[in-house]
Design a protein around this motif. Structure first.
Motif, PDB file in Angstrom:
ATOM      1  N   UNK A 211       0.831  -1.202   0.000  1.00  0.00           N
ATOM      2  CA  UNK A 211       0.000   0.000   0.000  1.00  0.00           C
ATOM      3  C   UNK A 211       0.866   1.254   0.000  1.00  0.00           C
ATOM      4  N   UNK A 212       1.896   1.260   0.820  1.00  0.00           N
ATOM      5  CA  UNK A 212       2.772   2.422   0.886  1.00  0.00           C
ATOM      6  C   UNK A 212       3.529   2.613  -0.424  1.00  0.00           C
ATOM      7  N   UNK A 213       3.928   1.513  -1.063  1.00  0.00           N
ATOM      8  CA  UNK A 213       4.626   1.609  -2.347  1.00  0.00           C
ATOM      9  C   UNK A 213       3.694   2.175  -3.419  1.00  0.00           C
ATOM     10  N   UNK A 214       2.427   1.751  -3.403  1.00  0.00           N
ATOM     11  CA  UNK A 214       1.446   2.284  -4.359  1.00  0.00           C
ATOM     12  C   UNK A 214       1.219   3.764  -4.079  1.00  0.00           C
ATOM     13  N   UNK A 215       1.095   4.101  -2.809  1.00  0.00           N
ATOM     14  CA  UNK A 215       0.860   5.498  -2.406  1.00  0.00           C
ATOM     15  C   UNK A 215       1.996   6.409  -2.865  1.00  0.00           C
ATOM     16  N   UNK A 216       3.215   5.876  -2.885  1.00  0.00           N
ATOM     17  CA  UNK A 216       4.388   6.654  -3.284  1.00  0.00           C
ATOM     18  C   UNK A 216       4.640   6.596  -4.786  1.00  0.00           C
ATOM     19  N   UNK A 217       3.779   5.908  -5.522  1.00  0.00           N
ATOM     20  CA  UNK A 217       3.934   5.827  -6.966  1.00  0.00           C
ATOM     21  C   UNK A 217       4.999   4.861  -7.427  1.00  0.00           C
ATOM     22  N   UNK A 218       5.432   3.966  -6.555  1.00  0.00           N
ATOM     23  CA  UNK A 218       6.492   3.015  -6.893  1.00  0.00           C
ATOM     24  C   UNK A 218       5.948   1.679  -7.393  1.00  0.00           C
ATOM     25  N   UNK A 219       4.621   1.520  -7.361  1.00  0.00           N
ATOM     26  CA  UNK A 219       4.006   0.242  -7.711  1.00  0.00           C
ATOM     27  C   UNK A 219       2.638   0.516  -8.328  1.00  0.00           C
ATOM     28  N   UNK A 220       2.268  -0.282  -9.319  1.00  0.00           N
ATOM     29  CA  UNK A 220       0.953  -0.142  -9.947  1.00  0.00           C
ATOM     30  C   UNK A 220      -0.155  -0.369  -8.923  1.00  0.00           C
ATOM     31  N   UNK A 221      -1.216   0.427  -8.999  1.00  0.00           N
ATOM     32  CA  UNK A 221      -2.352   0.227  -8.095  1.00  0.00           C
ATOM     33  C   UNK A 221      -3.290  -0.808  -8.694  1.00  0.00           C
ATOM     34  N   UNK A 222      -2.998  -2.067  -8.429  1.00  0.00           N
ATOM     35  CA  UNK A 222      -3.825  -3.159  -8.939  1.00  0.00           C
ATOM     36  C   UNK A 222      -5.095  -3.340  -8.106  1.00  0.00           C
ATOM     37  N   UNK A 223      -5.216  -2.594  -7.016  1.00  0.00           N
ATOM     38  CA  UNK A 223      -6.425  -2.633  -6.197  1.00  0.00           C
ATOM     39  C   UNK A 223      -7.177  -1.324  -6.286  1.00  0.00           C
ATOM     40  N   UNK A 224      -7.208  -0.728  -7.474  1.00  0.00           N
ATOM     41  CA  UNK A 224      -7.813   0.584  -7.680  1.00  0.00           C
ATOM     42  C   UNK A 224      -9.335   0.525  -7.605  1.00  0.00           C
ATOM     43  N   UNK A 225      -9.949   1.695  -7.473  1.00  0.00           N
ATOM     44  CA  UNK A 225     -11.409   1.758  -7.446  1.00  0.00           C
ATOM     45  C   UNK A 225     -11.996   1.312  -8.784  1.00  0.00           C
ATOM     46  N   UNK A 226     -11.293   1.559  -9.875  1.00  0.00           N
ATOM     47  CA  UNK A 226     -11.772   1.124 -11.184  1.00  0.00           C
ATOM     48  C   UNK A 226     -11.803  -0.406 -11.273  1.00  0.00           C
ATOM     49  N   UNK A 227     -10.780  -1.072 -10.711  1.00  0.00           N
ATOM     50  CA  UNK A 227     -10.788  -2.529 -10.685  1.00  0.00           C
ATOM     51  C   UNK A 227     -11.901  -3.026  -9.772  1.00  0.00           C
ATOM     52  N   UNK A 228     -12.148  -2.298  -8.687  1.00  0.00           N
ATOM     53  CA  UNK A 228     -13.248  -2.651  -7.794  1.00  0.00           C
ATOM     54  C   UNK A 228     -14.595  -2.541  -8.473  1.00  0.00           C
ATOM     55  N   UNK A 229     -14.747  -1.584  -9.385  1.00  0.00           N
ATOM     56  CA  UNK A 229     -15.995  -1.442 -10.131  1.00  0.00           C
ATOM     57  C   UNK A 229     -16.180  -2.611 -11.087  1.00  0.00           C
ATOM     58  N   UNK A 230     -15.119  -3.049 -11.757  1.00  0.00           N
ATOM     59  CA  UNK A 230     -15.212  -4.215 -12.645  1.00  0.00           C
ATOM     60  C   UNK A 230     -15.680  -5.433 -11.853  1.00  0.00           C
ATOM     61  N   UNK A 231     -15.094  -5.627 -10.692  1.00  0.00           N
ATOM     62  CA  UNK A 231     -15.469  -6.737  -9.818  1.00  0.00           C
ATOM     63  C   UNK A 231     -16.931  -6.603  -9.395  1.00  0.00           C
ATOM     64  N   UNK A 232     -17.347  -5.395  -8.976  1.00  0.00           N
ATOM     65  CA  UNK A 232     -18.705  -5.180  -8.471  1.00  0.00           C
ATOM     66  C   UNK A 232     -19.748  -5.422  -9.554  1.00  0.00           C
ATOM     67  N   UNK A 233     -19.454  -5.030 -10.785  1.00  0.00           N
ATOM     68  CA  UNK A 233     -20.387  -5.289 -11.881  1.00  0.00           C
ATOM     69  C   UNK A 233     -20.556  -6.782 -12.125  1.00  0.00           C
ATOM     70  N   UNK A 234     -19.452  -7.521 -12.035  1.00  0.00           N
ATOM     71  CA  UNK A 234     -19.524  -8.972 -12.181  1.00  0.00           C
ATOM     72  C   UNK A 234     -20.367  -9.571 -11.068  1.00  0.00           C
TER      73      UNK A 234
END
Length: 335
Positions: free
Chosen positions: A292-315
């Motif tokens: 989480x801290x690495x994502x927050x600092x821009x060092x890692x892709x946010x694979x747990x983004x709200x957009x990914x959460x929306x894809x999951x929620x629609x499914x």
């Protein structure tokens, strides 16, 4: 010396207490405040901090009061409450302008996901959902290689997950539909759905599903047949009762390769043509706060983004709708 990030916790249950054992030892983190409706849970988390020689965090019964009184004393918030509370609490954190690490699943419906996305866009905060698979180096490497075209076109997906969940959680809040948001498919099965959503790199187009509650108030077994918008076909099976244990197997069939991986990203097998690569194994993340801290600092892709959460929620919405209609096909139309 860099100032420690001040952490607020909403939901001081067993998962939060488990993570706190390692988080309290991190030099980047300081527990500043916590909120839980149960006094014993609040005290357990306080005791973890005190046992590590850390300062005692402020304690609240109401999370809204915590956000109101401690807004200027917090940098990040971790939410670990029953699933049905995630949307309201996560949106409140985003509206308070605080970065959020949110337990899975992100929310229970697509409408909730869209409200959270709106709050995130308005405030500009970072939101990450804590799926171990989504943060796993093996899953992220697989995603990178798939997006680079190494495996060719995605043809089909076959996923399964099982656990002795029905008996393990008998009487638990996870089997209370008003706060769980669903049964086995939405709890443990969420790991499979999220990893599939992440690696498929496509929204779902249409879904047909069946559920069986096996005498419980929530689904215990679920079978899904689906088509993705990229043309790939998928079958997903969740069996929430069986012998003791828990396991998952997901196979991605590409035009140039076959990739087998589990929902948590703890192992992976790749076959390219007639050649099978050595099996890769990785420990399931014990301390996702580092990611989480690495994502927050821009060092890692946010694979747990709200957009990914929306894809999951629609499914998930489509699975519920189809199962309620005895397997009738449901088309997913993005709003």
């Amino acid at each position: 010396m860099t100032r420690k990030l001040r952490l607020g916790v909403i939901g001081a249950g067993l998962k939060a207490a488990e993570y706190a054992e390692s988080w309290v030892k991190m030099p980047e983190i300081e527990f500043a405040a916590l909120a839980d409706t149960t006094a014993a849970s609040r005290q357990r988390l306080i005791d973890v901090c005190l046992a590590a020689g850390a300062p005692e965090p402020k304690s609240f019964e109401d999370y809204g009061q915590m956000l109101a009184e401690c807004r200027g004393e917090l940098d990040i918030v971790y939410v670990s409450t029953p699933h049905a509370f995630h949307a309201e609490q996560a949106t409140a954190v985003a509206e308070a302008g605080l970065d959020l690490f949110l337990e899975k699943p992100m929310v229970t419906t697509a409408a909730e996901a869209e409200r959270l996305i709106a709050a995130q866009k308005k405030s500009g905060v970072t939101i990450v959902t804590a799926f171990q698979g989504g943060l796993s180096p093996l899953v992220l490497d697989t995603r990178r290689r798939a997006l680079a075209g190494e495996f060719g076109e995605l043809i089909a997906i076959s996923g399964m997950i099982w656990e002795s969940w029905s008996s393990n959680y008998d009487g638990h809040w996870k089997q209370q539909p008003d706060i769980s948001g669903g049964g086995f498919m939405f709890d443990t099965g969420a790991h499979m759905m999220n990893t599939v959503c992440l690696l498929a790199n496509s929204d779902f187009d249409s879904v047909s599903a069946y559920m069986n509650n096996h005498g419980r108030q929530v689904d215990i077994t679920t079978a899904v047949s689906a088509r993705l918008k990229n043309g790939a076909l998928a079958t997903l099976t969740a069996a929430g009762e069986g012998p003791p244990g828990c396991a998952s197997y997901i196979t991605f069939f590409y035009s140039k390769a076959i990739v087998r991986i589990d929902a948590w990203g703890s192992w992976r097998e790749i076959s390219v043509g007639r050649t099978a690569e050595p099996r890769d194994e990785a420990e399931i993340l014990g301390n996702p706060m580092k990611n989480f801290l690495a994502i927050r600092e821009g060092k890692m892709e946010n694979s747990g983004s709200v957009e990914m959460g929306l894809r999951f929620a629609r499914l998930w919405d489509a699975i519920k709708e189809s199962a309620a209609a005895d397997g009738a096909s449901v088309r997913i139309v993005a709003q």
